[in-house]
Design an enzyme around this catalytic site. Structure first.
Site, PDB file in Angstrom:
ATOM      1  N   ARG A 231       5.148   6.449  -6.656  1.00  0.00           N
ATOM      2  CA  ARG A 231       4.477   5.385  -7.218  1.00  0.00           C
ATOM      3  C   ARG A 231       5.545   4.393  -7.954  1.00  0.00           C
ATOM      4  NH1 ARG A 231      -1.207   6.801 -10.252  1.00  0.00           N
ATOM      5  NH2 ARG A 231      -0.086   6.522 -11.953  1.00  0.00           N
TER       6      ARG A 231
ATOM      7  N   ARG B 222       0.899  -1.221  -0.166  1.00  0.00           N
ATOM      8  CA  ARG B 222       0.039   0.011   0.062  1.00  0.00           C
ATOM      9  C   ARG B 222       1.021   1.372  -0.170  1.00  0.00           C
ATOM     10  NH1 ARG B 222      -2.340  -4.408   1.506  1.00  0.00           N
ATOM     11  NH2 ARG B 222      -0.664  -4.579   2.765  1.00  0.00           N
TER      12      ARG B 222
ATOM     13  N   HIS C 177      -4.383   0.161 -18.330  1.00  0.00           N
ATOM     14  CA  HIS C 177      -5.501   0.231 -17.016  1.00  0.00           C
ATOM     15  C   HIS C 177      -5.338   1.513 -16.403  1.00  0.00           C
ATOM     16  CE1 HIS C 177      -8.144  -0.408 -13.874  1.00  0.00           C
ATOM     17  NE2 HIS C 177      -7.062  -0.270 -13.095  1.00  0.00           N
TER      18      HIS C 177
ATOM     19  N   THR D 157     -12.443  -1.307  -4.033  1.00  0.00           N
ATOM     20  CA  THR D 157     -13.242  -1.540  -5.245  1.00  0.00           C
ATOM     21  C   THR D 157     -13.596  -3.111  -5.125  1.00  0.00           C
ATOM     22  OG1 THR D 157     -11.612  -1.607  -6.807  1.00  0.00           O
ATOM     23  CG2 THR D 157     -12.699   0.497  -6.629  1.00  0.00           C
TER      24      THR D 157
ATOM     25  N   ASN E 187      -1.917  -3.347  -8.892  1.00  0.00           N
ATOM     26  CA  ASN E 187      -1.651  -2.347  -9.679  1.00  0.00           C
ATOM     27  C   ASN E 187      -0.383  -1.919  -9.351  1.00  0.00           C
ATOM     28  OD1 ASN E 187      -3.819  -1.563 -11.577  1.00  0.00           O
ATOM     29  ND2 ASN E 187      -5.225  -1.285  -9.781  1.00  0.00           N
TER      30      ASN E 187
END
Ligand SMILES: COc1ncc(-c2ccc3c(Nc4cccc(C(=O)O)c4)c(C(N)=O)cnc3c2)c(OC)n1
Length: 331
Positions: free
Chosen positions: A105, A98, A192, A247, A137
Site C-alpha cells: 500500500r 491501481r 476514512h 463503488t 484513496n
C-alpha cells in the site's frame, strides 16, 4: 456570409465561464459516477473531464454529450490537455494508481503521489482559485499531499473523507429504526476506512440521543449490538467492491452532494477531510474528517463535537499514524 449570420445577431461576446464549472480528473467508475451525479442532480451543467487515457475519456464524454438534451443543456468538454479545465470552481480528483500484484500500500501511495504531482499543478495553472476535492484513496493522506503540492490555503483543499461512511451509517440507522434517512443523524469522523470513529453520542432522531436512552449504546456491552452498524460501514465498500468491482454510484453521489454544498454556498455540514492540527488537541499536521461547514469559499467552520475520551484518543492515534506515513513519503 453564413446561414447563421442571416438569423443570429450577436449583441455581445458569449462568456466562457458559467461560474459553476466542475472538473473531474479520472474517468474510472468514481470519476464517471461523479460526473453523472453532478449532471443528473443539476449540481452543475458545466463539466470538464480530464484523464491520461484518451479513448476512454473521449468515449465517456461522447456518451454523456449524447444525453445532454436530458441534462439541462449540459456543457461537457473532455481532453488530455488540462486547458479544458480553465475556470473550474471545483476540481474533483478521482485519478489514482491501481494496486499492482505484490505491491505494498505504501508503494501504491508513492505512485499516487507521483500522479498527483503531475495533475495538480496543471489544474492550478488553469484554475488558480479552485477548490480541490480529493476522492482517491488513501484519501486523508492524498488530501494532505494535494494541499502541499497545490499551495492552496487549507480552506480550499477538502477530502471526501468519512462523508460517505456517515451516509452509510445514517442509512443503517434509518433501516434499523424504520425512520426516514434525512431524519436520522449520526457522524463518522477521523480516518476514512478501518480506523474511522463512530461518534455514538451524536446519533439522534429529532434531537433524541439514543445513547441517553441506552447508555451502552455502541459499546460491546450493548445487547442490541448497535456497534454492528459501524462494522457494516467499515466493510461496506469492501462488500460492494467484492461484488461489482467499484463503488462508483455511492462515491459519485457523495461527490455531487459535497459539490452542491459548496457551489450553492449552503453552509451545510459535511464529514470531510480537513487540516485538523490544533483541533481536539491534535498536535500533528494531518488531515482527518470532522463535521465541517462548507460554502462557495470552501471550509468556513469546523464543528467540535464533545467527544468521549476513547473517541478523542482514536483521533489522536490516527493523527500519529498519518503523520508518520507523511514523513516517510518521498516527494
Ligand atoms: C510527467 O508526465 C506525466 N504524465 C501523466 C502522468 C499520469 C500518470 C497516471 C495517471 C493516472 N493513473 C494511471 C494511469 C496509468 C496507469 C496507472 C496504474 O495504476 O498503473 C494509473 C490517471 C488516472 N485516471 O488514474 C490520470 N492521470 C495520470 C497521469 C504522470 O504521472 C506521474 N506524469
Amino acid at each position: 456570409f453564413s446561414t447563421k449570420d442571416s438569423f443570429v445577431t450577436n449583441v455581445q461576446p458569449q462568456l466562457d465561464h458559467s461560474g459553476h464549472k466542475i472538473t473531474v480528473v479520472g474517468v474510472g467508475a468514481a470519476g464517471i459516477g461523479s460526473a453523472f451525479s453532478i449532471l443528473t442532480r443539476s449540481v452543475s451543467n458545466d463539466i470538464a473531464l480530464v484523464d491520461s487515457a484518451q479513448d476512454k475519456l473521449e468515449g465517456e464524454a461522447l456518451d454523456l454529450q449524447h444525453g445532454s438534451s436530458f441534462l439541462h443543456n449540459a456543457r461537457i468538454v473532455a481532453s488530455t490537455d488540462y486547458a479544458v479545465t480553465a475556470g473550474s470552481r471545483i476540481c474533483v480528483l478521482t485519478a489514482g494508481a491501481r494496486l499492482k500484484k505484490g505491491e505494498t500500500r505504501f508503494d501504491l501511495l508513492q505512485r499516487n503521489v507521483e500522479i498527483a504531482k503531475n495533475i495538480i499543478p496543471q489544474l492550478l495553472k488553469y484554475s488558480p482559485d479552485t477548490i480541490l476535492l480529493i476522492v482517491s484513496n488513501p484519501v486523508d493522506i492524498l488530501t494532505h499531499i494535494a494541499w502541499k503540492i497545490s499551495g492552496l490555503p487549507k480552506t480550499r483543499v477538502i477530502g471526501s473523507g468519512t462523508n460517505l461512511d456517515s451516509s452509510r451509517f445514517r442509512f443503517l440507522i434509518s433501516q434499523r429504526l424504520g425512520i426516514g434517512l434525512s431524519s436520522c443523524h449520526g457522524w463518522i469522523i477521523g480516518e476514512h476506512g478501518d480506523s474511522s470513529v463512530a461518534v455514538w453520542s451524536s446519533v439522534n432522531v429529532a434531537g433524541v440521543r439514543l445513547q441517553t436512552l441506552n447508555p451502552s449504546f455502541g459499546t460491546d456491552g450493548d445487547d442490541e449490538k448497535w456497534s454492528e452498524l459501524h462494522q457494516k460501514v467499515i466493510t461496506g465498500a469492501y462488500e460492494v467492491n467484492k461484488r461489482k468491482g467499484n463503488t462508483g454510484w455511492a462515491t459519485g453521489l457523495n461527490v455531487s452532494g459535497i459539490c452542491e454544498g459548496i457551489l450553492k454556498n449552503s453552509r451545510n455540514v459535511y464529514a470531510v477531510s480537513v487540516l485538523v492540527q490544533g483541533l481536539h488537541d491534535i498536535k500533528e499536521e494531518v488531515f482527518l474528517s470532522l463535521p465541517a461547514v462548507l460554502g462557495e469559499n470552501g471550509v468556513t467552520d469546523v464543528i467540535i463535537q464533545p467527544l468521549e475520551n476513547s473517541e478523542k484518543a482514536k483521533l489522536q492515534k490516527s493523527a500519529q499514524v498519518l503523520s508518520k506515513v507523511m514523513k516517510s513519503v518521498k516527494w
